[in-house]
Design a protein around this motif. Structure first.
Motif, PDB file in Angstrom:
ATOM      1  N   GLN A  68       0.965  -1.134   0.141  1.00 22.01           N
ATOM      2  CA  GLN A  68       0.053   0.001  -0.021  1.00 22.01           C
ATOM      3  C   GLN A  68       0.756   1.298   0.071  1.00 22.01           C
ATOM      4  O   GLN A  68       0.564   2.368  -0.714  1.00 22.01           O
ATOM      5  N   ARG A  69       2.055   1.290   0.751  1.00 27.24           N
ATOM      6  CA  ARG A  69       2.878   2.376   0.779  1.00 27.24           C
ATOM      7  C   ARG A  69       3.509   2.783  -0.543  1.00 27.24           C
ATOM      8  O   ARG A  69       3.645   4.006  -0.731  1.00 27.24           O
ATOM      9  N   THR A 123       0.982   3.840  -3.254  1.00 28.55           N
ATOM     10  CA  THR A 123       0.733   5.283  -2.507  1.00 28.55           C
ATOM     11  C   THR A 123       1.676   6.095  -3.127  1.00 28.55           C
ATOM     12  O   THR A 123       1.510   7.332  -3.476  1.00 28.55           O
ATOM     13  N   HIS A 165      -9.616  10.807   6.117  1.00 31.38           N
ATOM     14  CA  HIS A 165      -8.476  11.143   5.316  1.00 31.38           C
ATOM     15  C   HIS A 165      -7.931   9.335   4.657  1.00 31.38           C
ATOM     16  O   HIS A 165      -8.165   8.372   5.731  1.00 31.38           O
ATOM     17  N   VAL A 166      -7.343   9.119   3.700  1.00 36.78           N
ATOM     18  CA  VAL A 166      -6.879   7.872   3.205  1.00 36.78           C
ATOM     19  C   VAL A 166      -5.812   7.357   4.419  1.00 36.78           C
ATOM     20  O   VAL A 166      -6.159   6.170   4.698  1.00 36.78           O
ATOM     21  N   ARG A 167      -5.323   8.400   4.915  1.00 36.70           N
ATOM     22  CA  ARG A 167      -4.310   7.754   5.980  1.00 36.70           C
ATOM     23  C   ARG A 167      -5.202   7.889   7.331  1.00 36.70           C
ATOM     24  O   ARG A 167      -5.499   9.249   7.797  1.00 36.70           O
ATOM     25  N   THR A 168      -5.357   6.887   8.065  1.00 32.48           N
ATOM     26  CA  THR A 168      -6.509   6.874   9.204  1.00 32.48           C
ATOM     27  C   THR A 168      -5.716   6.141  10.357  1.00 32.48           C
ATOM     28  O   THR A 168      -5.502   4.880  10.358  1.00 32.48           O
ATOM     29  N   GLU A 225      -3.062  13.754   1.619  1.00 31.51           N
ATOM     30  CA  GLU A 225      -3.533  12.569   1.570  1.00 31.51           C
ATOM     31  C   GLU A 225      -2.592  11.425   1.362  1.00 31.51           C
ATOM     32  O   GLU A 225      -2.180  10.656   2.261  1.00 31.51           O
ATOM     33  N   GLU A 269       0.394   9.137   3.926  1.00 29.77           N
ATOM     34  CA  GLU A 269       0.304   7.791   3.930  1.00 29.77           C
ATOM     35  C   GLU A 269       1.437   6.981   3.826  1.00 29.77           C
ATOM     36  O   GLU A 269       1.832   5.799   4.146  1.00 29.77           O
TER      37      GLU A 269
END
Length: 260
Positions: free
Chosen positions: A35-36, A39, A95-98, A227, A231
């Motif tokens: 994911q990182r 992103t 936000h996408v980073r939660t 966002e 992340e």
């Protein structure tokens, strides 16, 4: 030419749908490292696209203003930033980073807010593609079909992980795979819609094209800083996000120059 525009506006949506389809092939959510990396790659693509596909053409189209050629791009850029800032405060979203320790900003469920967050920042991406294709259709500046296609492809690439980060958690929460796929795909439906609207509006106000291009750039960069960068940098071993950012940036730069 109409078919070219329609296909161009649809390509980013296809990227979201392809990412959402991961729910049919993967048993678990994407690993944090993946994911990182995705992103970071997406952030690099969007930054490069904002510069080469939006801000540079905006300045080129204002060359007749001499030393003030930067002014339309400057104004449009700040309108894009302020527009997303306003949406960020008016529309409740996550936000996408939660962080797990942070409570939601509204009474919406966590997943519903995630869907809303992704849908929200798909709007400026659709507008960006729409503005570039409007410039191509109207013969504004040096915008070519190749440059417009490069932007559409770049955004489609960064939409892939967005589709996955919606459909996979939905399935994990108990929704069926088809329903999870459908909801993930629908989050990207706003892109061709807002892209088409932008093409129609831009076609009516050609002199405003530099402002619209830089407006889209400002909106996209707001999404990147607000966002995507947090992340890709979260947690340990964030170097993979930085390296992926560099790869996405250089690839989008090469695509824009080569196809343009």
């Amino acid at each position: 030419m109409t078919e070219t525009v329609i296909w161009g506006l649809t390509i980013p949506f296809i990227g979201t749908a392809a990412g959402s389809a991961c729910v049919f092939f993967l048993r678990n959510e994407l690993k944090l490292g993946i994911q990182r990396a995705l992103t970071g790659f997406a952030a690099g693509v969007m930054v490069a696209a904002s510069i080469w596909s939006l801000i540079v053409p905006a300045i080129d189209q204002s060359a007749d203003k001499g030393r003030l050629a930067f002014l339309p791009a400057f104004i449009g850029f700040w309108f894009g930033i302020l527009f997303l800032l306003l949406l960020d405060h008016v529309i409740p979203h996550l936000h996408v980073r939660t962080d797990q320790t942070e409570g939601p900003k509204s009474h919406l469920t966590r997943t519903a807010m995630l869907v809303l967050a992704v849908t929200l920042h798909n709007i400026p991406e659709g507008m960006a593609v729409g503005v570039v294709y409007a410039g191509f259709v109207n013969g504004s500046g040096n915008i070519t079909a190749g440059a417009a296609l490069a932007l559409a492809l770049g955004i489609a690439i960064q939409n892939f992980p967005e589709g996955a980060i919606i459909s996979m958690p939905l399935f994990a929460e108990g929704k069926s795979k088809p329903r999870s796929f459908l909801l993930g795909t629908l989050s990207g439906a706003v892109e061709p819609v807002f892209g088409g609207i932008t093409v129609l509006i831009a076609g009516l106000v050609v002199p405003a094209m530099p402002y619209l291009l830089s407006f889209a750039a400002g909106a996209m960069l707001y999404v990147v800083v607000e966002e995507l960068i947090p992340e890709m940098s979260a947690g340990e071993h964030s170097n993979i996000g930085v390296v992926s950012f560099a790869i996405g940036f250089s690839l989008m730069m090469a695509l824009d120059v080569a196809l343009g």
